[in-house]
Design an enzyme around this catalytic site. Structure first.
Site, PDB file in Angstrom:
ATOM      1  CE  LYS A 285      43.114  25.510  17.112  1.00  0.00           C
ATOM      2  NZ  LYS A 285      44.142  24.831  17.916  1.00  0.00           N
TER       3      LYS A 285
ATOM      4  N   GLY B 244      41.271  33.082  23.834  1.00  0.00           N
ATOM      5  CA  GLY B 244      42.714  33.109  23.591  1.00  0.00           C
ATOM      6  C   GLY B 244      43.209  34.534  23.643  1.00  0.00           C
ATOM      7  CB  SER B 245      46.348  36.023  22.515  1.00  0.00           C
ATOM      8  OG  SER B 245      46.335  35.555  21.183  1.00  0.00           O
ATOM      9  CB  THR B 246      43.880  40.803  22.595  1.00  0.00           C
ATOM     10  OG1 THR B 246      43.244  40.708  23.875  1.00  0.00           O
ATOM     11  CG2 THR B 246      43.322  42.000  21.842  1.00  0.00           C
TER      12      THR B 246
ATOM     13  CD  GLU C 167      34.494  35.410  26.965  1.00  0.00           C
ATOM     14  OE1 GLU C 167      35.082  36.225  27.701  1.00  0.00           O
ATOM     15  OE2 GLU C 167      33.273  35.421  26.767  1.00  0.00           O
TER      16      GLU C 167
ATOM     17  CB  CYS D  55      42.100  35.505  30.829  1.00  0.00           C
ATOM     18  SG  CYS D  55      40.751  34.530  31.495  1.00  0.00           S
TER      19      CYS D  55
ATOM     20  CD  GLU E 153      46.797  38.291  28.932  1.00  0.00           C
ATOM     21  OE1 GLU E 153      46.949  38.112  27.719  1.00  0.00           O
ATOM     22  OE2 GLU E 153      45.817  37.842  29.568  1.00  0.00           O
TER      23      GLU E 153
HETATM   24  P1  NAD Z   1      46.286  31.873  21.590  1.00  0.00           P
HETATM   25  O1  NAD Z   1      45.494  33.025  21.102  1.00  0.00           O
HETATM   26  O2  NAD Z   1      47.685  31.733  21.138  1.00  0.00           O
HETATM   27  O3  NAD Z   1      45.572  30.500  21.181  1.00  0.00           O
HETATM   28  C1  NAD Z   1      44.222  30.216  21.529  1.00  0.00           C
HETATM   29  C2  NAD Z   1      43.678  29.196  20.549  1.00  0.00           C
HETATM   30  O4  NAD Z   1      43.628  29.766  19.242  1.00  0.00           O
HETATM   31  C3  NAD Z   1      44.524  27.929  20.439  1.00  0.00           C
HETATM   32  O5  NAD Z   1      43.671  26.817  20.245  1.00  0.00           O
HETATM   33  C4  NAD Z   1      45.320  28.209  19.179  1.00  0.00           C
HETATM   34  O6  NAD Z   1      45.780  27.032  18.536  1.00  0.00           O
HETATM   35  C5  NAD Z   1      44.284  28.921  18.331  1.00  0.00           C
HETATM   36  N1  NAD Z   1      44.823  29.722  17.233  1.00  0.00           N
HETATM   37  C6  NAD Z   1      46.055  30.258  17.132  1.00  0.00           C
HETATM   38  N2  NAD Z   1      46.185  30.891  15.940  1.00  0.00           N
HETATM   39  C7  NAD Z   1      45.000  30.766  15.306  1.00  0.00           C
HETATM   40  C8  NAD Z   1      44.504  31.217  14.059  1.00  0.00           C
HETATM   41  N3  NAD Z   1      45.254  31.931  13.223  1.00  0.00           N
HETATM   42  N4  NAD Z   1      43.236  30.905  13.729  1.00  0.00           N
HETATM   43  C9  NAD Z   1      42.462  30.188  14.578  1.00  0.00           C
HETATM   44  N5  NAD Z   1      42.872  29.728  15.770  1.00  0.00           N
HETATM   45  C10 NAD Z   1      44.132  30.024  16.129  1.00  0.00           C
HETATM   46  O7  NAD Z   1      46.149  31.920  23.168  1.00  0.00           O
HETATM   47  P2  NAD Z   1      46.835  30.964  24.234  1.00  0.00           P
HETATM   48  O8  NAD Z   1      48.281  31.333  24.287  1.00  0.00           O
HETATM   49  O9  NAD Z   1      46.442  29.548  23.989  1.00  0.00           O
HETATM   50  O10 NAD Z   1      46.096  31.432  25.566  1.00  0.00           O
HETATM   51  C11 NAD Z   1      46.486  32.545  26.286  1.00  0.00           C
HETATM   52  C12 NAD Z   1      45.609  33.736  25.998  1.00  0.00           C
HETATM   53  O11 NAD Z   1      44.246  33.371  26.187  1.00  0.00           O
HETATM   54  C13 NAD Z   1      45.861  34.888  26.954  1.00  0.00           C
HETATM   55  O12 NAD Z   1      45.868  36.109  26.252  1.00  0.00           O
HETATM   56  C14 NAD Z   1      44.661  34.830  27.885  1.00  0.00           C
HETATM   57  O13 NAD Z   1      44.340  36.050  28.507  1.00  0.00           O
HETATM   58  C15 NAD Z   1      43.589  34.356  26.982  1.00  0.00           C
HETATM   59  N6  NAD Z   1      42.502  33.748  27.742  1.00  0.00           N
HETATM   60  C16 NAD Z   1      41.330  34.425  27.853  1.00  0.00           C
HETATM   61  C17 NAD Z   1      40.298  33.897  28.614  1.00  0.00           C
HETATM   62  C18 NAD Z   1      38.996  34.632  28.749  1.00  0.00           C
HETATM   63  O14 NAD Z   1      38.028  33.992  29.085  1.00  0.00           O
HETATM   64  N7  NAD Z   1      38.934  35.925  28.487  1.00  0.00           N
HETATM   65  C19 NAD Z   1      40.450  32.666  29.231  1.00  0.00           C
HETATM   66  C20 NAD Z   1      41.656  31.993  29.091  1.00  0.00           C
HETATM   67  C21 NAD Z   1      42.673  32.549  28.330  1.00  0.00           C
END
Ligand code: NAD
Length: 476
Positions: A174, A227-229, A249, A283, A380
């Site tokens: 996804k 994604g986000s924490t 992650e 990140c 962040e």
């Molecule tokens: P996000 O958490 O908003 O979204 C990440 C993914 O999760 C997207 O595909 C989104 O559609 C999905 N998502 C959102 N709500 C969901 C839910 N309720 N259930 C399941 N999936 C859901 O993050 P973002 O804004 O796309 O990315 C930025 C964040 O990602 C930052 O916090 C960044 O630090 C982190 N990040 C971490 C790493 C790592 O390897 N540690 C790498 C890249 C980005």
């Protein structure tokens, strides 16, 4: 260039069951350029069931050599189409074309690594005390849900998909709703390279609308999320219902530590891109800089000069280093942080403005005199903003560096080997770089401490995370 616009389910493109679509907008022009199908909960069920069938009916039992061959074919296809993948990414998220091409190559390299890993990933034989013969098996789990963000859409999709497939699982991928194009291209190219139908499904769509259906589906055995924490926490809570395995992650607020004995000129020249690359949407961004006081002033001067040289502009230009941010909302969120910093009396030594009238651009921004309780220091920001502070002694600096809920990445600059080793051990982060800023290596584990996540991507550690460990005992 034809743009992928449909879901990829059961080996072929199809519209969403309820015909919904998402409009994509080019971040460099602010103009809509495509509509992509947005999956529904019914599409999630269809994709997970198809992936489960594909796993049971062949992929999990395929001879390892055959799986290797298919994954190498996927890598070859990705290399052949690297230019197209790069252009899709540029259009979709505003990534500078040269960087997008490197990331397309990284995705292919990940498939090559895991194609080779299939036949090198072993169990153990264990001399148990009662005699007999005891051995372990690494077995595939079934359906893996891979949920990826918009900042590095293609490489992260590859570094979750490739090890999961190599370990014998089927994958429902996804992408973030803002960045579906290269994930869809991956699905199409992987099947053209010989991946059997159903082994990889690609479901663009909003996390809020399909996330729950995906994470709680009883046939999903593992969720691998980047994604986000905040969303990571929610996924872990949902996964607890079925005790679905998770790897997460998440966010970061990484330190970049420069000692006076370092080649601090090199650190100053290279550090701007350790935080501003990908327009700060990284990140691993080293967004908190600690510089030993005796070199602080000349360091800051040189860092500012290096930042001024960065080329912000059209992502289609081969020489552009920083493109626009991904969306209007993301830029607005970063601008709020900068406004908050100004309101608290923080010195904005550089940047803070919009360098172009059109496109979601934001200047690389350098903050000095930041309070250690300020939002800009603690949270962040996920944009092109760095805070630089001086430090006097190693122990206090380390306490402050570790005073963060995050622990993903970081750098330390010193010519003193003992100090390099001591500080590398002391910084609470999953990855750390000495005298450079490289956090990601295909062959090495990548992931976070504390609220930066759990589990590891990349290297053999990722293969472990996509398998169950079975012990078999045979009596004499
Ligand atoms: P996000 O958490 O908003 O979204 C990440 C993914 O999760 C997207 O595909 C989104 O559609 C999905 N998502 C959102 N709500 C969901 C839910 N309720 N259930 C399941 N999936 C859901 O993050 P973002 O804004 O796309 O990315 C930025 C964040 O990602 C930052 O916090 C960044 O630090 C982190 N990040 C971490 C790493 C790592 O390897 N540690 C790498 C890249 C980005």
């Amino acid at each position: 260039m034809e743009l992928p616009s449909l879901l990829f389910v059961d080996g072929s493109p199809r519209p969403a069951s309820d015909a919904r679509t998402t409009a994509l907008v080019n971040p460099a022009t602010e103009l809509p350029f495509a509509h992509v199908a947005a999956a529904s909960a019914a599409d999630v069920r269809a994709a997970v069931e198809s992936a489960h069938r594909a796993w049971e009916s062949g992929w999990r039992d395929l001879a390892p050599g055959k799986r290797t061959e298919i994954l190498f074919n996927v890598a070859r296809k990705l290399r052949e189409h690297a230019g197209e993948i790069a252009r899709l990414e540029m259009l979709n998220v505003g990534k500078p074309i040269a960087e997008a091409r490197d990331e397309a190559g990284l995705g292919a390299r990940v498939f090559e690594y895991y194609a080779g890993a299939v036949t090198k990933f072993c169990g153990q034989t264990i001399p148990v005390s009662r005699g007999g013969f005891d051995f372990t098996l690494r077995q595939s789990m079934g359906v893996v849900a891979a949920i990826v963000p918009w900042n590095f859409p293609f490489p992260i999709a590859c570094w979750k998909t490739a090890p999961a497939l190599a370990a014998g699982n089927c994958v429902v991928l996804k992408p973030a709703s803002l960045s579906p194009l290269t994930a869809l291209k991956l699905g199409e190219l992987a099947h053209a390279a010989g991946l059997p139908p159903g082994v990889l499904q690609v479901l663009p769509g909003g996390g809020a609308s399909i996330g729950d259906a995906l994470v709680t589906h009883p046939l999903v055995r593992k969720v691998s999320f980047t994604g986000s924490t905040e969303i990571g926490r929610r996924i872990m809570e949902l996964a607890a219902r079925n005790l679905t395995r998770v790897s997460l992650e998440l966010g970061g607020k990484s330190p970049n530590i420069v000692f006076a004995d370092a080649d601090w000129q090199r650190a100053a020249d290279s550090s701007p891109m350790s935080v501003f690359a990908n327009t700060g949407q990284d990140c691993c961004a080293r967004s908190r800089m600690f510089v030993e006081r005796s070199v602080y002033e000349p360091f800051v001067e040189r860092f500012l000069a290096a930042t001024r040289r960065l080329k912000v502009g059209d992502p289609a230009d081969e020489t552009t280093e920083l493109g626009p941010m991904v969306s209007e909302g993301q830029r607005a969120s970063v601008e709020e942080y900068i406004a908050d910093a100004r309101a608290r009396g923080t010195r904005v030594a550089l940047g803070g403005g919009r360098p172009r009238a059109k496109g979601w651009y934001l200047e690389p921004t350098v903050l000095l005199d930041v309070g250690k309780d300020d939002r800009c220091w603690r949270e962040e920001i996920f944009g092109p903003v760095v805070a630089i502070v001086p430090f006097d002694d190693e122990a206090t600096m380390l306490r402050e560096a570790n005073d963060s809920p995050y622990g993903l990445s970081g750098s330390v600059w010193t010519q003193n080997i003992s100090r390099a080793l001591r500080v590398s051990r002391a910084v609470q982060s999953g990855v750390l770089s000495v005298n450079c800023h490289n956090s990601v290596h295909v062959e090495a584990p990548f992931g976070g401490f504390k609220t930066s996540g759990l589990g590891r991507d990349l290297g053999m550690a990722a293969m472990e995370g996509y398998t169950e460990l079975k012990n078999v005992y045979v009596a004499d």
